[in-house]
Every structure is written in structure tokens, then in C-alpha cells.
Design an enzyme around this catalytic site. Sequence first.
Site, PDB file in Angstrom:
ATOM      1  N   LYS A  59      56.717  49.382  23.117  1.00  0.00           N
ATOM      2  CA  LYS A  59      57.545  48.479  23.834  1.00  0.00           C
ATOM      3  C   LYS A  59      59.187  48.987  23.895  1.00  0.00           C
ATOM      4  CE  LYS A  59      55.255  44.608  24.696  1.00  0.00           C
ATOM      5  NZ  LYS A  59      55.174  43.741  25.921  1.00  0.00           N
ATOM      6  N   SER A 310      48.415  51.086  21.157  1.00  0.00           N
ATOM      7  CA  SER A 310      49.579  50.599  21.719  1.00  0.00           C
ATOM      8  C   SER A 310      50.485  50.072  20.498  1.00  0.00           C
ATOM      9  CB  SER A 310      49.319  49.344  22.735  1.00  0.00           C
ATOM     10  OG  SER A 310      48.554  48.500  22.131  1.00  0.00           O
TER      11      SER A 310
END
Length: 327
Positions: A59, A310
Site C-alpha cells: 500500500k 501482498s
Amino acid sequence: MTAPLPHGSPTAADIAAARKNIAAALEPTPCLRSRPLEERLGRPLWLKCELLQRTGSFKPRGVLNWLAGAAPDELARGLITVSAGNHGMALAWAGGERRIPVTVVMPEGASAYKVEACRDYGAEVLLHDDIHAAWAHARQRAQDTGATLVPPYDHPRIIAGQGTVGLELLDQLPGLDTVICPVGGGGLISGIGLALKAAKPQLRLIGVEPAGAATLKSAWDAGGPVDLEKPATLATSLGANRAGECTYPISRQVVDELVALEEDAIAAGTELLLGSGKLYAEPGGAIAVAAIASDTVILGEDEYVAAVVSGGNMEKKELLKLLSTAL
């Protein structure tokens, strides 16, 4: 019918520029192989380790690129966002580095670990009933205070920042045939897809989302983004309630296949990545590997494959729940 890309969608040039924008603060994450994991899967597999990025997920890439293009008046009264955790942590960290006030609105069921991490990075955290209530409060607060709402995934600069994962994959694995990517709101897979397809149009991109929060598949089926009434999944980092107005049409252009995974398969795959892969990934981060382990994604014997891991922000309570589900 494939939707046209909306005006202002990021380009390959935007993703290359994003790479320069974030380079001073973020290092590329490694692509690794785990021999014990490959023995269990019965095939070679490269792991793109975004769980080793700053704040424990991919992110910060999008957040830093959003900030790089922000006008001074967008920053003057602080920033506000909605997040189940990883985007909020990234914005809180990046805002703290620049002494920009950040407010993160989170659903009541958000991970206590991620709530505290946002606060530790200096953000004000507000908890509201569910993701719908969190969005409503964030929009109202932005209107009342003048704070700028920073989308977790549905913004061209955010998508371009996430696309830098794709550029790194091309550098690290030039012979790559297939990339398997987690899907929440669609920002990561949209950015990766734009980067990969610009360089290698024949490369296969497969998205994996939780069956309990199938935002992108719902949008594909409906011909546009729709609200999910109650997204619910063990993979909380992928629990978006709606695909993006930007990410939906981009995904139709760049994603070759989209699959949904049930909770037991997500749990088993996460446990496999933890035990055999030796990576402490959260369920949303492990879902691409879980799709391979459950044979939900079918791969050729000689296919050169990378799975994006991720994120890795999982507290002990989540781990215990995961293990009990996987057993």
C-alpha cells in the site's frame, strides 16, 4: 463486452513516473522461491514479497505516488481515508513522515493490530459499524473539516503507484508467463496489469478474490461497480464493499481470468505459506498461493509463474482463527 478505459486512467508512462516518485522512500521487494513450498505444490513458483514492504504491504506505493501529485491545498487541512487496515497504515506512516494530519476511519471489526498500528504511526482512528458506515462518516467529515479524502484504491495516482509492482516483476523475472494477484477493490491488479500488458501483452494475469467479498466479479457480472451489502471474509484486507469506478474498466482490459476462493481454501493456503513457505502472510496476502494450492487456478507444467504476496499484517487472534479454520 470489454469496457473502455475511462479518461484519466493511468498509462505505462504514469507508472514509470510513479516508480521515480517512490524510489527514495521504498526499495523494491524481493522475488523469492521456497523449496519446501514448491515440494508441496509440485511446481516452481516465484513469490513477490510485498509483505516485506514498509508498513507490511504494497500500500505505501500508491500512497506515496498520490502524495507526490497532491496540490498544497489538498494537504493543508489534513487527510482522511477509509481502510480495513493496510491502506490506513500506509497513509498514517507517509503522513507522519511529512507531518500531515491523517484520520483513518475503520469498520468496528477491523484488526486490533492494524488499528493500533495506525495510531502508532500518528493517525487519529475512528471506528464505525461496518464498511458502509465508515465510508459515510469519512465523506461527511471530509465535507465538514475540509480534509482531503484519499481513496484506498480508486484513484489514478494510487493505481499507478501499485503498478510499480509490475515493473519490478518485469525486471526481476523477464521470462515470466503468468502473474497471480490478490483482489480487493482492484487497485493492485489494475496497476500491475497496466504495467505488465504494456510490456508483454501475451502475459497472463489472474486475479483471486474471496468468495465472501467478490467485488470485482460482481462488477464484471453487473457491467459496472455494485455495492456488496455485507462483505465477509477471513481475508479482511480484501474486504472492499465495491470495485472502483477506475479499477473496474481497467480490470476488464488487463485481467485475463478472475476466480473466487472459499474460506476453507484461503485458510489452508495461508497455513501452507506460513508452514512450508516460511512467510508470515495474512490471508489476503496469501490468497494467490491459496488459489494454486487448491487447484482453483490451473497452470501448465512449464508455465513460469509468480504469485503476489501482498501483505503480512496479521495479529495473533487472526492467526489462531486461521489455524482453527485450516485444521
